[in-house]
Scaffold this motif. Structure first.
Motif, PDB file in Angstrom:
ATOM      1  N   LEU A  30       0.829  -1.204   0.000  1.00  0.00           N
ATOM      2  CA  LEU A  30       0.000   0.000   0.000  1.00  0.00           C
ATOM      3  C   LEU A  30       0.863   1.252   0.000  1.00  0.00           C
ATOM      4  CD1 LEU A  30      -2.782  -1.041   2.551  1.00  0.00           C
ATOM      5  CD2 LEU A  30      -2.808  -1.220   0.054  1.00  0.00           C
ATOM      6  N   MET A  31       1.947   1.253   0.795  1.00  0.00           N
ATOM      7  CA  MET A  31       2.850   2.397   0.816  1.00  0.00           C
ATOM      8  C   MET A  31       3.592   2.547  -0.504  1.00  0.00           C
ATOM      9  SD  MET A  31       2.845   4.457   3.321  1.00  0.00           S
ATOM     10  CE  MET A  31       4.258   5.267   2.574  1.00  0.00           C
ATOM     11  N   VAL A  32       4.060   1.449  -1.053  1.00  0.00           N
ATOM     12  CA  VAL A  32       4.794   1.500  -2.322  1.00  0.00           C
ATOM     13  C   VAL A  32       3.880   2.040  -3.423  1.00  0.00           C
ATOM     14  CG1 VAL A  32       5.914   0.125  -4.110  1.00  0.00           C
ATOM     15  CG2 VAL A  32       6.408  -0.326  -1.699  1.00  0.00           C
ATOM     16  N   ALA A  33       2.656   1.548  -3.490  1.00  0.00           N
ATOM     17  CA  ALA A  33       1.713   2.028  -4.500  1.00  0.00           C
ATOM     18  C   ALA A  33       1.436   3.518  -4.310  1.00  0.00           C
ATOM     19  CB  ALA A  33       0.409   1.235  -4.423  1.00  0.00           C
ATOM     20  N   GLY A  34       1.318   3.955  -3.063  1.00  0.00           N
ATOM     21  CA  GLY A  34       1.027   5.347  -2.793  1.00  0.00           C
ATOM     22  C   GLY A  34       2.107   6.288  -3.291  1.00  0.00           C
ATOM     23  N   VAL A  35       3.376   5.996  -2.971  1.00  0.00           N
ATOM     24  CA  VAL A  35       4.447   6.918  -3.369  1.00  0.00           C
ATOM     25  C   VAL A  35       4.766   6.808  -4.860  1.00  0.00           C
ATOM     26  CG1 VAL A  35       5.488   7.049  -1.089  1.00  0.00           C
ATOM     27  CG2 VAL A  35       6.251   5.287  -2.674  1.00  0.00           C
ATOM     28  N   VAL A  36       4.551   5.652  -5.452  1.00  0.00           N
ATOM     29  CA  VAL A  36       4.847   5.486  -6.877  1.00  0.00           C
ATOM     30  C   VAL A  36       3.799   6.189  -7.742  1.00  0.00           C
ATOM     31  CG1 VAL A  36       5.000   3.817  -8.775  1.00  0.00           C
ATOM     32  CG2 VAL A  36       6.174   3.366  -6.600  1.00  0.00           C
ATOM     33  N   PHE A  37       2.531   6.047  -7.391  1.00  0.00           N
ATOM     34  CA  PHE A  37       1.449   6.605  -8.221  1.00  0.00           C
ATOM     35  C   PHE A  37       0.954   7.959  -7.722  1.00  0.00           C
ATOM     36  CE2 PHE A  37       1.010   1.934  -8.798  1.00  0.00           C
ATOM     37  CZ  PHE A  37       1.352   1.890 -10.148  1.00  0.00           C
ATOM     38  N   GLY A  38       1.141   8.247  -6.449  1.00  0.00           N
ATOM     39  CA  GLY A  38       0.721   9.533  -5.897  1.00  0.00           C
ATOM     40  C   GLY A  38      -0.788   9.708  -5.913  1.00  0.00           C
ATOM     41  N   GLY A  39      -1.234  10.931  -5.743  1.00  0.00           N
ATOM     42  CA  GLY A  39      -2.664  11.233  -5.787  1.00  0.00           C
ATOM     43  C   GLY A  39      -3.455  10.452  -4.755  1.00  0.00           C
ATOM     44  N   TRP A  40      -4.622   9.955  -5.191  1.00  0.00           N
ATOM     45  CA  TRP A  40      -5.514   9.243  -4.285  1.00  0.00           C
ATOM     46  C   TRP A  40      -4.906   7.955  -3.753  1.00  0.00           C
ATOM     47  CZ3 TRP A  40      -9.485  11.766  -2.386  1.00  0.00           C
ATOM     48  CH2 TRP A  40     -10.033  12.810  -3.121  1.00  0.00           C
ATOM     49  N   TRP A  41      -3.900   7.433  -4.440  1.00  0.00           N
ATOM     50  CA  TRP A  41      -3.243   6.212  -3.974  1.00  0.00           C
ATOM     51  C   TRP A  41      -2.609   6.415  -2.593  1.00  0.00           C
ATOM     52  CZ3 TRP A  41      -3.169   1.492  -6.553  1.00  0.00           C
ATOM     53  CH2 TRP A  41      -3.692   1.506  -7.852  1.00  0.00           C
ATOM     54  N   LEU A  42      -2.291   7.657  -2.276  1.00  0.00           N
ATOM     55  CA  LEU A  42      -1.669   7.935  -0.985  1.00  0.00           C
ATOM     56  C   LEU A  42      -2.623   7.720   0.188  1.00  0.00           C
ATOM     57  CD1 LEU A  42       0.297  11.133  -2.019  1.00  0.00           C
ATOM     58  CD2 LEU A  42       1.312   8.971  -1.272  1.00  0.00           C
TER      59      LEU A  42
END
Length: 379
Positions: free
Chosen positions: A27-39
């Motif tokens: 979840l953290m990796v997806a958040g910083v890689v894709f940004g936006g709502w993924w965070l």
């Protein structure tokens, strides 16, 4: 010998639910890689998703036999030990990636650190808490690495030498006082915990004829590890990476103190005179037995038994009914959200503290000294 089923022994199968915190990694990796709502994924998982699953799964009083042999708990120990390299890798990956990511705005980078702090505080500090209570060096080192990676190394000294000894008295900084709001509590305990931890270690050294500045004082270890982590953040991510590292540490510390606030709010041990207090009992900690968040927090919510039997490893912690220990209305995520709003918190919790007083201490009519945190101190 344990029966193997589907390639797993019963102890491994039973330990698997306690690995739910590792979900923060993707979840953290997806958040910083894709940004936006993924965070939103990581903090949403730690706060909102956990609360929803708690509501769905409900409570459970199922407990392991507290006499279970140590060798049958190896899978549970492995869960906490594996988190140590996992958290360090996650912190520095996130810090370095976010510091150099052009697609992330400054507020996205800051929010990424909030999500990281939810993981390093909600899971990491909790796992560190379990390991610092153990006697072997590997787990003690694991606890120190996790705590210093959030710049709060002295928590080990404060927790073991101060909190467990003085819980429920004004000698313990992290026993939240009746009517004390979380925001006041937080800024009070930050300096008080550091000072009380230092004084406890200094007194311990003095009893064996050593100076408080002796190299055996663990504060030297805490300082060295924290400076090492700060230096690593600077080398890998520059000043931006260092600021981001400090931000995640602050969020993690905030989560720790939120939990501290919840665990003993308004509770007190009776002063017996001559500087002595009654022994710590299950009713000196708030207890809750929501199934999912106890998996996520490795049974930390069974806090009454932890203080009653501090040497018990997390899978062996027992739960108590309302006649033996006070019960929180919800799991920690909802209680933590409630603590941010003092009026809401007091409306829900003060009446429970009043019932606790009437149930366990009907002979005490004046609680003024306890409410003001001035009940007699141990001599």
């Amino acid at each position: 010998m344990e029966k193997v089923e589907y390639g797993l022994t019963p102890s491994i199968r039973n330990a698997l639910p306690f690995t739910v915190g590792f979900a923060f990694i993707p979840l953290m990796v997806a958040g910083v890689v894709f940004g936006g709502w993924w965070l939103l994924l990581a903090p949403g998982f730690g706060w909102l998703f956990s609360s929803v699953i708690d509501y769905w799964r409900g409570r459970t009083t199922a407990s392991m036999d507290p006499m279970t042999e140590s060798e049958d708990l190896s899978a549970y120990r492995l869960v906490t030990l594996l988190w140590v390299p996992t958290q360090l890798a996650l912190i520095f990956f996130t810090v370095v990636y976010a510091a150099q990511a052009d697609h992330l705005s400054w507020y996205e980078k800051a929010f990424a650190m909030f999500g990281l702090g939810v993981a390093s505080g909600g899971v990491g500090i909790n796992f560190a808490h379990e390991m610092m209570h153990q006697k072997n060096r590997v787990e003690r080192w694991g606890a120190d690495l996790l705590m210093t990676s959030v710049l709060y190394g002295h928590f080990r000294s404060e927790h073991l030498l101060v909190h467990h000894r003085y819980v429920g008295t004004s000698r313990d900084p992290v026993t939240a006082r009746y009517n004390e709001g979380f925001h006041h509590f937080f800024w009070r305990v930050l300096p008080e915990c550091f000072i009380s931890a230092w004084q406890a270690e200094a007194a311990k050294l003095q009893r064996v004829g050593k100076s408080k500045f002796d190299l055996s004082n663990p504060f030297w270890l805490y300082a060295c590890l924290q400076l090492t982590f700060l230096g690593l953040a600077f080398v890998l991510g520059g000043w931006v990476g260092t600021v981001l590292f400090i931000l995640q540490a602050f969020v993690a510390i905030g989560h720790l103190e939120l939990i501290n606030y919840i665990e003993h709010y308004g509770l007190a041990r009776e002063h017996l005179g001559d500087g002595k207090y009654e022994h710590v009992k299950p009713h000196h900690s708030w207890n809750t037995d929501y199934e999912y968040t106890n998996y996520l927090l490795i049974n930390l919510q069974r806090h009454s038994d932890h203080h009653y039997k501090p040497d018990r490893r997390f899978p062996l912690l027992q739960t108590y009914d309302f006649n033996e220990a006070p019960r929180l209305p919800y799991g920690y995520p909802i209680m933590a959200a409630m603590a941010f709003y003092p009026a809401v918190w007091k409306r829900n919790m003060n009446k429970r503290v009043d019932k606790w007083r009437a149930r366990f201490y009907p002979h005490i009519s004046d609680w003024t000294a306890y409410e003001q945190g001035t009940n007699p101190l141990p001599r």
